[in-house]
Design an enzyme around this catalytic site. Structure first.
Site, mmCIF file in Angstrom:
data_model
loop_
_atom_site.group_PDB
_atom_site.id
_atom_site.type_symbol
_atom_site.label_atom_id
_atom_site.label_comp_id
_atom_site.label_asym_id
_atom_site.label_seq_id
_atom_site.Cartn_x
_atom_site.Cartn_y
_atom_site.Cartn_z
ATOM 1 C CD GLU A 108 -2.550 -1.910 0.523
ATOM 2 O OE1 GLU A 108 -1.599 -2.682 0.733
ATOM 3 O OE2 GLU A 108 -3.612 -2.285 0.016
ATOM 4 C CE1 TYR B 215 0.435 3.734 5.416
ATOM 5 C CE2 TYR B 215 -0.443 1.631 4.692
ATOM 6 C CZ TYR B 215 -0.643 2.910 5.187
ATOM 7 O OH TYR B 215 -1.914 3.350 5.442
ATOM 8 N NE ARG C 276 -2.528 -5.999 2.697
ATOM 9 C CZ ARG C 276 -3.439 -5.129 3.103
ATOM 10 N NH1 ARG C 276 -3.535 -4.822 4.386
ATOM 11 N NH2 ARG C 276 -4.242 -4.579 2.250
ATOM 12 C CG HIS D 161 -2.905 4.350 1.088
ATOM 13 N ND1 HIS D 161 -3.993 3.524 0.977
ATOM 14 C CD2 HIS D 161 -2.319 4.018 2.259
ATOM 15 C CE1 HIS D 161 -4.063 2.738 2.041
ATOM 16 N NE2 HIS D 161 -3.057 3.012 2.822
ATOM 17 C CD GLN E 46 -22.061 6.566 1.735
ATOM 18 O OE1 GLN E 46 -22.479 5.895 0.817
ATOM 19 N NE2 GLN E 46 -22.868 7.313 2.455
HETATM 20 P P1 FAD Z 1 -36.313 7.401 1.527
HETATM 21 O O1 FAD Z 1 -35.276 6.467 1.033
HETATM 22 O O2 FAD Z 1 -36.632 8.569 0.687
HETATM 23 O O3 FAD Z 1 -37.642 6.574 1.819
HETATM 24 C C1 FAD Z 1 -38.840 7.169 2.181
HETATM 25 C C2 FAD Z 1 -39.982 6.209 1.873
HETATM 26 O O4 FAD Z 1 -41.164 6.707 2.457
HETATM 27 C C3 FAD Z 1 -40.247 6.071 0.395
HETATM 28 O O5 FAD Z 1 -40.182 4.710 0.028
HETATM 29 C C4 FAD Z 1 -41.681 6.623 0.227
HETATM 30 O O6 FAD Z 1 -42.415 5.951 -0.767
HETATM 31 C C5 FAD Z 1 -42.264 6.406 1.607
HETATM 32 N N1 FAD Z 1 -43.382 7.293 1.970
HETATM 33 C C6 FAD Z 1 -43.392 8.650 1.993
HETATM 34 N N2 FAD Z 1 -44.590 9.095 2.433
HETATM 35 C C7 FAD Z 1 -45.352 8.008 2.677
HETATM 36 C C8 FAD Z 1 -46.676 7.813 3.155
HETATM 37 N N3 FAD Z 1 -47.473 8.826 3.483
HETATM 38 N N4 FAD Z 1 -47.136 6.551 3.286
HETATM 39 C C9 FAD Z 1 -46.368 5.488 2.968
HETATM 40 N N5 FAD Z 1 -45.091 5.625 2.513
HETATM 41 C C10 FAD Z 1 -44.586 6.853 2.390
HETATM 42 N N6 FAD Z 1 -26.940 7.468 0.103
HETATM 43 C C11 FAD Z 1 -25.811 6.921 0.507
HETATM 44 O O7 FAD Z 1 -25.563 6.845 1.701
HETATM 45 N N7 FAD Z 1 -24.901 6.433 -0.383
HETATM 46 C C12 FAD Z 1 -25.126 6.475 -1.695
HETATM 47 O O8 FAD Z 1 -24.276 6.025 -2.478
HETATM 48 C C13 FAD Z 1 -26.335 7.027 -2.156
HETATM 49 N N8 FAD Z 1 -26.591 7.089 -3.467
HETATM 50 C C14 FAD Z 1 -27.769 7.629 -3.874
HETATM 51 C C15 FAD Z 1 -28.036 7.682 -5.228
HETATM 52 C C16 FAD Z 1 -29.230 8.207 -5.682
HETATM 53 C C17 FAD Z 1 -29.460 8.279 -7.144
HETATM 54 C C18 FAD Z 1 -30.179 8.690 -4.749
HETATM 55 C C19 FAD Z 1 -31.483 9.248 -5.236
HETATM 56 C C20 FAD Z 1 -29.919 8.649 -3.409
HETATM 57 C C21 FAD Z 1 -28.710 8.135 -2.959
HETATM 58 N N9 FAD Z 1 -28.383 8.084 -1.610
HETATM 59 C C22 FAD Z 1 -27.221 7.523 -1.201
HETATM 60 C C23 FAD Z 1 -29.238 8.722 -0.609
HETATM 61 C C24 FAD Z 1 -30.055 7.706 0.186
HETATM 62 O O9 FAD Z 1 -30.708 6.828 -0.682
HETATM 63 C C25 FAD Z 1 -31.045 8.471 1.063
HETATM 64 O O10 FAD Z 1 -30.344 9.317 1.922
HETATM 65 C C26 FAD Z 1 -31.890 7.518 1.888
HETATM 66 O O11 FAD Z 1 -32.619 6.642 1.064
HETATM 67 C C27 FAD Z 1 -32.866 8.288 2.775
HETATM 68 O O12 FAD Z 1 -33.553 7.356 3.538
HETATM 69 P P2 FAD Z 1 -35.007 7.583 4.142
HETATM 70 O O13 FAD Z 1 -35.410 6.261 4.657
HETATM 71 O O14 FAD Z 1 -34.973 8.728 5.070
HETATM 72 O O15 FAD Z 1 -35.938 8.024 2.936
HETATM 73 P P1 NAP Z 2 -26.891 17.734 -2.349
HETATM 74 O O1 NAP Z 2 -25.686 16.901 -2.264
HETATM 75 O O2 NAP Z 2 -27.246 18.624 -1.237
HETATM 76 O O3 NAP Z 2 -26.756 18.581 -3.691
HETATM 77 C C1 NAP Z 2 -27.734 19.448 -4.131
HETATM 78 C C2 NAP Z 2 -27.206 20.227 -5.326
HETATM 79 O O4 NAP Z 2 -28.199 21.124 -5.705
HETATM 80 C C3 NAP Z 2 -25.964 21.012 -5.030
HETATM 81 O O5 NAP Z 2 -25.109 20.894 -6.148
HETATM 82 C C4 NAP Z 2 -26.464 22.439 -4.868
HETATM 83 O O6 NAP Z 2 -25.381 23.200 -5.327
HETATM 84 C C5 NAP Z 2 -27.706 22.464 -5.731
HETATM 85 N N1 NAP Z 2 -28.775 23.330 -5.226
HETATM 86 C C6 NAP Z 2 -29.239 23.421 -3.958
HETATM 87 N N2 NAP Z 2 -30.265 24.302 -3.901
HETATM 88 C C7 NAP Z 2 -30.465 24.762 -5.144
HETATM 89 C C8 NAP Z 2 -31.385 25.697 -5.720
HETATM 90 N N3 NAP Z 2 -32.294 26.304 -4.997
HETATM 91 N N4 NAP Z 2 -31.281 25.941 -7.041
HETATM 92 C C9 NAP Z 2 -30.362 25.311 -7.790
HETATM 93 N N5 NAP Z 2 -29.471 24.441 -7.308
HETATM 94 C C10 NAP Z 2 -29.526 24.157 -5.990
HETATM 95 O O7 NAP Z 2 -28.156 16.820 -2.584
HETATM 96 P P2 NAP Z 2 -28.439 15.679 -3.619
HETATM 97 O O8 NAP Z 2 -27.473 15.649 -4.733
HETATM 98 O O9 NAP Z 2 -29.880 15.837 -3.913
HETATM 99 O O10 NAP Z 2 -28.250 14.398 -2.757
HETATM 100 C C11 NAP Z 2 -29.145 14.115 -1.675
HETATM 101 C C12 NAP Z 2 -28.450 13.373 -0.601
HETATM 102 O O11 NAP Z 2 -28.152 12.044 -1.041
HETATM 103 C C13 NAP Z 2 -27.159 14.058 -0.276
HETATM 104 O O12 NAP Z 2 -27.139 14.436 1.074
HETATM 105 C C14 NAP Z 2 -26.114 13.051 -0.587
HETATM 106 O O13 NAP Z 2 -25.147 12.968 0.444
HETATM 107 C C15 NAP Z 2 -26.845 11.741 -0.733
HETATM 108 N N6 NAP Z 2 -26.186 10.990 -1.797
HETATM 109 C C16 NAP Z 2 -25.021 10.412 -1.505
HETATM 110 C C17 NAP Z 2 -24.338 9.781 -2.489
HETATM 111 C C18 NAP Z 2 -23.024 9.117 -2.167
HETATM 112 O O14 NAP Z 2 -22.392 8.614 -3.066
HETATM 113 N N7 NAP Z 2 -22.590 9.084 -0.948
HETATM 114 C C19 NAP Z 2 -24.828 9.750 -3.775
HETATM 115 C C20 NAP Z 2 -26.018 10.351 -4.040
HETATM 116 C C21 NAP Z 2 -26.686 10.995 -3.042
HETATM 117 P P3 NAP Z 2 -25.373 24.795 -5.452
HETATM 118 O O15 NAP Z 2 -26.141 25.287 -4.272
HETATM 119 O O16 NAP Z 2 -23.929 25.161 -5.452
HETATM 120 O O17 NAP Z 2 -25.987 25.058 -6.754
HETATM 121 FE FE1 SF4 Z 3 -17.569 0.386 5.017
HETATM 122 FE FE2 SF4 Z 3 -19.913 -0.595 5.818
HETATM 123 FE FE3 SF4 Z 3 -19.744 0.774 3.521
HETATM 124 FE FE4 SF4 Z 3 -18.719 -1.710 3.778
HETATM 125 S S1 SF4 Z 3 -20.873 -1.105 3.874
HETATM 126 S S2 SF4 Z 3 -17.721 0.039 2.847
HETATM 127 S S3 SF4 Z 3 -17.954 -1.628 5.860
HETATM 128 S S4 SF4 Z 3 -19.368 1.561 5.559
#
Ligand code: FAD
Ligand code: NAP
Ligand code: SF4
Length: 675
Positions: free
Chosen positions: A165, A167, A215, A253, A340
């Site tokens: 890695e 090191y 390693r 790294h 993460q």
């Molecule tokens: P949600 O996942 O939004 O779930 C809420 C649920 O509530 C939904 O299924 C909805 O249908 C249901 N619901 C709402 N209102 C009602 C109601 N009245 N009755 C019944 N059901 C209802 N996070 C990461 O950590 N790593 C990632 O790599 C990552 N990648 C992402 C990529 C994409 C494209 C997106 C969109 C998100 C990603 N996220 C990632 C973000 C992550 O998925 C969200 O932060 C997470 O799913 C939020 O969890 P939650 O349970 O709060 O809400």
């Molecule tokens: P986000 O990370 O908060 O990004 C939102 C984007 O929208 C930013 O680029 C912001 O940049 C822009 N924005 C915010 N307000 C705006 C406005 N009023 N008008 C125009 N642009 C605006 O949120 P997200 O991309 O929706 O993701 C949602 C959550 O899912 C995040 O918290 C993220 O951590 C999570 N997620 C994680 C991963 C992962 O790989 N770990 C992947 C996907 C999602 P500016 O304000 O500079 O324009």
């Molecule tokens: Fe790390 Fe858990 Fe994500 Fe695996 S699932 S990479 S152990 S945070």
């Protein structure tokens, strides 16, 4: 008859027998630095009870200059030895074996006192190392040997000498960092000496009946690294020097090729280890992106190694091996390789845990105990927050009903799973499904829940997630404007020229989705190696393909925009953000920061810069995709406020800013642990 005969076969090392072929790879969790030895012991003991064959601790510094940062843990005195005894005793009581990793960071030590073969600064550290003189080298080698002797005194069953890695030991091995012309530099014989001496002296200091894992960096992935012949020569020499096991290290790294991220194919580097099989007389361990018993078994059955190293999968589930043994592999919480909560925490100075298992490294604090007062619990929303709450509450003995208006569980994870390179999310949703059934959670899908539905329950957990934020851009109702929801659900037709508004996690993911034809290289190792420019070390030094990275061209021309003036992607994961940026760059995505969104029309997106809205520019686009963040979906939570039931609001419904699955799962688990 087990499904995993190779994985579960014992391994006789002469003086010790490992109960199976699973080595828990070294992870710096930050636990040792807490000095809460009961907590450290419980972390390792849980994995020993879970059946791991041999565990390796996080890296322990052999001396002050070799620590990864000032104050890094190590066995420096009798008190340290006593403290580590708490850990080794607990592991042995649990039937496990544990080796301590001796990690000399060399120029990767985050300290002005760092030392190395030559004064060549690392691109990932601000500190140039001091070139060691003869006396300095002898001191480092003797300190490594002393660390091995102390490890033995502390009750460890062995040590792992970290030689990969990038090191310290690795820095001596290759010309990339070793510019010396003396006894320790120049020819490969000379450059190998530090590695060989480290093993020899550790063996002499710790005795014969002690495991010494070495390693080795089998593919450096940095310029001027080792060839296959050199790795082979070194492997044979460290065997002669007294190593009992050779473990595989992949990439330095500072390498600009991903090696463990989720977009790396499973078992992507097993072929590297396989090249050594049959060429040395001691067991060889392979590593990287092995995260299920099926993959591990296949790797062993294919003759790639004698053992497999898994690190993060054992954070995700301490009972990985026990569940495989019991034929319950589908219950293993899957490591999705997101980094993460583990590596990203380490690099932010936080204690590691796991996105899918918030109990990892919190075993003594986050307790999931049977309730004495079972309640009727409703959970609204089957995203990761609601799923974790429902499963944890049911595990504790509550009577749980889970509702979602969608016709399947997963919430936003169902969008994450369609992103190329995020295929591991499929397994996470499937695991949640299995666990719901396992814990008899009544799951009602396909209908939005209202206040009336929730009256019969004692406790209501609202996990209703988020709604897309309305950015209020003039012209956003135009026909060419869609939201990420439309794109990722496959409902929107997306043209050849695309402007993505918002460069957060979702904006980046949508860009990957639109620039990658399916299937993704994550599911095709040959394609992935071509994309990143990885080749056999027998063909090119270090495994770097001479032609460099060769991704498939993007089917679309994509522009990714944000208003902030900072570098796009700056807030993505600490250890993975660079991969997303590099991947999009390779696909020709233009990233634009510091813009105002003036309006959208049939031509595309009109932007400008500054308060005076100068430097106007038209981003020609057939489709404009809004990825402008999210706001909490709180309508049900607000309506329930005065209903006299216990309401708990979690996940995105609670706070939308900086929401991710890590926080959602952590909050869901903790709320249910306290119900
Ligand atoms: P949600 O996942 O939004 O779930 C809420 C649920 O509530 C939904 O299924 C909805 O249908 C249901 N619901 C709402 N209102 C009602 C109601 N009245 N009755 C019944 N059901 C209802 N996070 C990461 O950590 N790593 C990632 O790599 C990552 N990648 C992402 C990529 C994409 C494209 C997106 C969109 C998100 C990603 N996220 C990632 C973000 C992550 O998925 C969200 O932060 C997470 O799913 C939020 O969890 P939650 O349970 O709060 O809400
Ligand atoms: P986000 O990370 O908060 O990004 C939102 C984007 O929208 C930013 O680029 C912001 O940049 C822009 N924005 C915010 N307000 C705006 C406005 N009023 N008008 C125009 N642009 C605006 O949120 P997200 O991309 O929706 O993701 C949602 C959550 O899912 C995040 O918290 C993220 O951590 C999570 N997620 C994680 C991963 C992962 O790989 N770990 C992947 C996907 C999602 P500016 O304000 O500079 O324009
Ligand atoms: Fe790390 Fe858990 Fe994500 Fe695996 S699932 S990479 S152990 S945070």
């Amino acid at each position: 008859m087990t499904e995993y005969p190779n994985l579960l076969a014992p391994l006789d090392l002469g003086h010790a027998t490992l109960r199976n072929r699973v080595l828990m790879g070294s992870m710096h969790t930050g636990l040792e630095e807490t000095k809460d030895w009961n907590r450290v012991a419980e972390f390792y003991a849980a994995r020993a009870r879970g059946g791991v064959g041999l565990m390796v601790t996080g890296g322990m510094a052999p001396n002050a200059e070799g620590g990864v940062f000032p104050g890094a843990a190590g066995l420096f005195n009798d008190q340290d030895i006593e403290n580590h005894r708490v850990v080794t005793d607990r592991v042995h009581e649990a039937g496990g074996l544990i080796a301590m990793q001796v990690l000399h960071a060399g120029r990767y030590a985050y300290s002005p006192d760092c030392v190395s073969a030559s004064a060549v600064k690392s691109p990932i550290s601000p500190f140039p190392p001091k070139e060691l003189d003869e006396e300095g080298i002898q001191k480092q080698l003797n300190d490594i040997a002393t660390a091995a002797a102390r490890a033995r005194k502390a009750g460890y069953d062995g040590v792992e000498i970290m030689g990969s890695e990038g090191y310290f030991i690795n820095q001596f091995l290759v010309r990339h960092t070793n510019k010396r012309t003396d006894y320790w530099g120049g020819s490969y014989e000379n450059r190998m000496r530090v590695a060989i001496e480290a093993v020899k002296r550790a063996r002499a200091a710790a005795g014969d009946d002690f495991i010494i894992i070495c390693r080795l960096s089998m593919i450096d992935l940095v310029p001027d690294g080792s060839t296959f012949d050199e790795v082979l020569q070194l492997a044979r020499e460290v065997e002669k020097a007294g190593a009992s096991i050779i473990n595989t290290g992949i990439g330095w790294h500072e390498a600009r090729i991903p090696t463990i991220a989720t977009s790396v194919p499973r078992a992507a580097f097993a072929w590297v280890t396989k090249k050594l099989m049959g060429k040395v007389g001691i067991p060889i361990v392979t590593s990287n992106r092995i995260n299920t018993p099926q993959v591990a078994e296949q790797v062993l059955a294919d003759g790639c190694a004698d053992m497999v190293s898994m690190a993060r999968p054992l954070l995700a589930d301490a009972d990985f091996v026990a569940k495989a043994e019991a034929g319950r592999a589908d219950r293993i919480a899957p490591c999705i390789a997101c980094n993460q909560a583990c590596l990203d925490h380490t690099f932010s100075g936080k204690i590691s845990t796991c996105l899918v298992n918030p109990r990892a490294c919190h075993e003594t604090e986050l307790l999931i105990e049977k309730t004495l007062d079972p309640k009727r619990v409703a959970v609204v929303g089957a995203g990761p927050a609601g799923l974790s709450a429902a499963i944890t509450a049911a595990q504790r003995g509550h009577d749980v009903t889970l509702f979602d208006k969608a016709d399947r569980i997963g919430g936003q994870l169902n969008m994450a799973r369609v992103i190329p390179g995020k295929e591991e999310f499929h397994g996470l949703v499937e695991w949640f499904e299995t666990m719901l059934a396992d814990h008899d959670v009544e799951t009602r899908l396909g209908r939005a829940v209202g206040e009336e539905d929730l009256k019969p329950f004692d406790d209501v957990v609202i996990a209703s997630g988020v709604l897309p934020r309305d950015p209020g851009i003039p012209g956003q109702d135009n026909e060419n404007v869609v939201s990420y929801l439309d794109v990722l659900s496959g409902q929107a037709q997306v043209g050849a020229r695309v402007a993505i508004v918002g460069a957060g996690g979702i904006g980046f993911d949508v860009a990957e989705y639109l620039t990658q034809e399916r299937p993704s290289p994550t599911e095709n190792l040959t394609e992935w190696m071509r994309e990143w420019g990885v080749t056999d070390t027998a063909e090119a030094r270090s495994g770097l393909a001479p032609e460099g990275p060769h991704p498939e061209p993007s089917p679309r021309q994509v522009t990714l925009l944000q208003r902030k003036a900072e570098r796009p992607g700056k807030r993505l994961g600490k250890t993975t953000g660079w991969i997303h940026r590099a991947a999009l760059k390779m696909k020709g995505v233009e990233m634009v920061s510091g813009v105002n969104y003036d309006r959208i029309d049939d031509q595309g997106l009109h932007v400008s810069t500054g308060e005076a809205r100068e430097n106007t520019r038209l981003i020609n686009a057939d489709t404009v995709v809004l990825c402008t963040g999210q706001v909490s979906e709180r309508s049900l939570a607000d309506a329930m406020a005065d209903h006299g039931v216990n309401v708990h609001v979690i996940g995105g419904a609670d706070v939308a800013a900086e929401l991710d699955a890590k926080r959602a799962i952590n909050q869901g688990t903790r709320v249910a642990a306290a119900l």
